[in-house]
Design a protein around this motif. Sequence first.
Motif, PDB file in Angstrom:
ATOM      1  N   CYS A 117       6.577   1.853   5.390  1.00 51.51           N
ATOM      2  CA  CYS A 117       6.934   1.687   6.806  1.00 51.51           C
ATOM      3  C   CYS A 117       8.412   1.311   6.920  1.00 51.51           C
ATOM      4  CB  CYS A 117       6.067   0.596   7.424  1.00 51.51           C
ATOM      5  SG  CYS A 117       6.438   0.294   9.163  1.00 51.51           S
ATOM      6  N   CYS A 120      11.083  -1.836  10.609  1.00 49.73           N
ATOM      7  CA  CYS A 120      12.060  -2.933  10.537  1.00 49.73           C
ATOM      8  C   CYS A 120      13.104  -2.611   9.462  1.00 49.73           C
ATOM      9  CB  CYS A 120      11.377  -4.241  10.160  1.00 49.73           C
ATOM     10  SG  CYS A 120       9.947  -4.629  11.169  1.00 49.73           S
ATOM     11  N   CYS A 123      11.188  -4.936   5.538  1.00 50.88           N
ATOM     12  CA  CYS A 123       9.780  -5.277   5.781  1.00 50.88           C
ATOM     13  C   CYS A 123       9.531  -6.750   5.451  1.00 50.88           C
ATOM     14  CB  CYS A 123       8.872  -4.386   4.940  1.00 50.88           C
ATOM     15  SG  CYS A 123       7.119  -4.655   5.303  1.00 50.88           S
ATOM     16  N   CYS A 131       3.023  -8.813   8.865  1.00 49.73           N
ATOM     17  CA  CYS A 131       3.719  -7.691   9.527  1.00 49.73           C
ATOM     18  C   CYS A 131       4.161  -8.131  10.921  1.00 49.73           C
ATOM     19  CB  CYS A 131       2.764  -6.504   9.612  1.00 49.73           C
ATOM     20  SG  CYS A 131       3.442  -5.131  10.564  1.00 49.73           S
TER      21      CYS A 131
HETATM   22  S1  SF4 Z   1       6.979  -5.750   8.987  1.00 50.02           S
HETATM   23 FE1  SF4 Z   1       5.395  -4.290   9.654  1.00 50.02          FE
HETATM   24  S2  SF4 Z   1       6.435  -3.017  11.190  1.00 50.02           S
HETATM   25 FE2  SF4 Z   1       8.055  -4.047  10.008  1.00 50.02          FE
HETATM   26  S3  SF4 Z   1       8.573  -2.616   8.328  1.00 50.02           S
HETATM   27 FE3  SF4 Z   1       6.970  -4.011   7.543  1.00 50.02          FE
HETATM   28  S4  SF4 Z   1       5.045  -2.907   7.915  1.00 50.02           S
HETATM   29 FE4  SF4 Z   1       6.613  -1.966   9.204  1.00 50.02          FE
END
Ligand code: SF4
Length: 174
Positions: A117, A120, A123, A131
């Motif tokens: 992901c 952000c 992460c 998260c």
């Molecule tokens: S904190 Fe959650 S939304 Fe942000 S990069 Fe990590 S997995 Fe993705």
Amino acid sequence: MLKDELIRIIKEAGFDEYREISSADIIFSEAVFAECAKNTCGNYGKNHACPPKSGSMEENRARFLKYDNGLLISKLVTMKGEIEEMMESFKEMGESLNKLREATEDMPVMVAGPGGCNVCPECSAKNDEPCRFPDKTRYSMEGSGMDIMTMSMKQKMTYNDGKGGLGYFFMVMY
Ligand code: SF4
């Protein structure tokens, strides 16, 4: 119809191939998780969308199988020639994915792709924190345990065109 709209978006975003699949066609494999554990990409344990933080195989399966259907999508990326040509090809792939994500943002679908992901800049998994945006997490196909090579071959999609083009795969579940 949602499927027709998604296919229109996929074509407009510039992807090369797509196949309509049932969620039962998705192949999950513990061997993929074992590859992730080698941490070649550096995301293992450092991203909530990747193992082991993405959950067990069953949790990953359930995340996708709650949808009945999917579109398996690919974009061919040039891996030969001048570095500029390869960079441009990767840039185009990223632009296609951005267009797909933007166009489907308000639809009842889930988009998955390669890598962890990237909502952000960094992460929160790196600091062992929850998260920040669990509703927006961008799940990884490999990181969810999918055997993409076998799936693409079964669907007769281009994994390697033999001329320097490699298929990068994405999925929209609906
Ligand atoms: S904190 Fe959650 S939304 Fe942000 S990069 Fe990590 S997995 Fe993705």
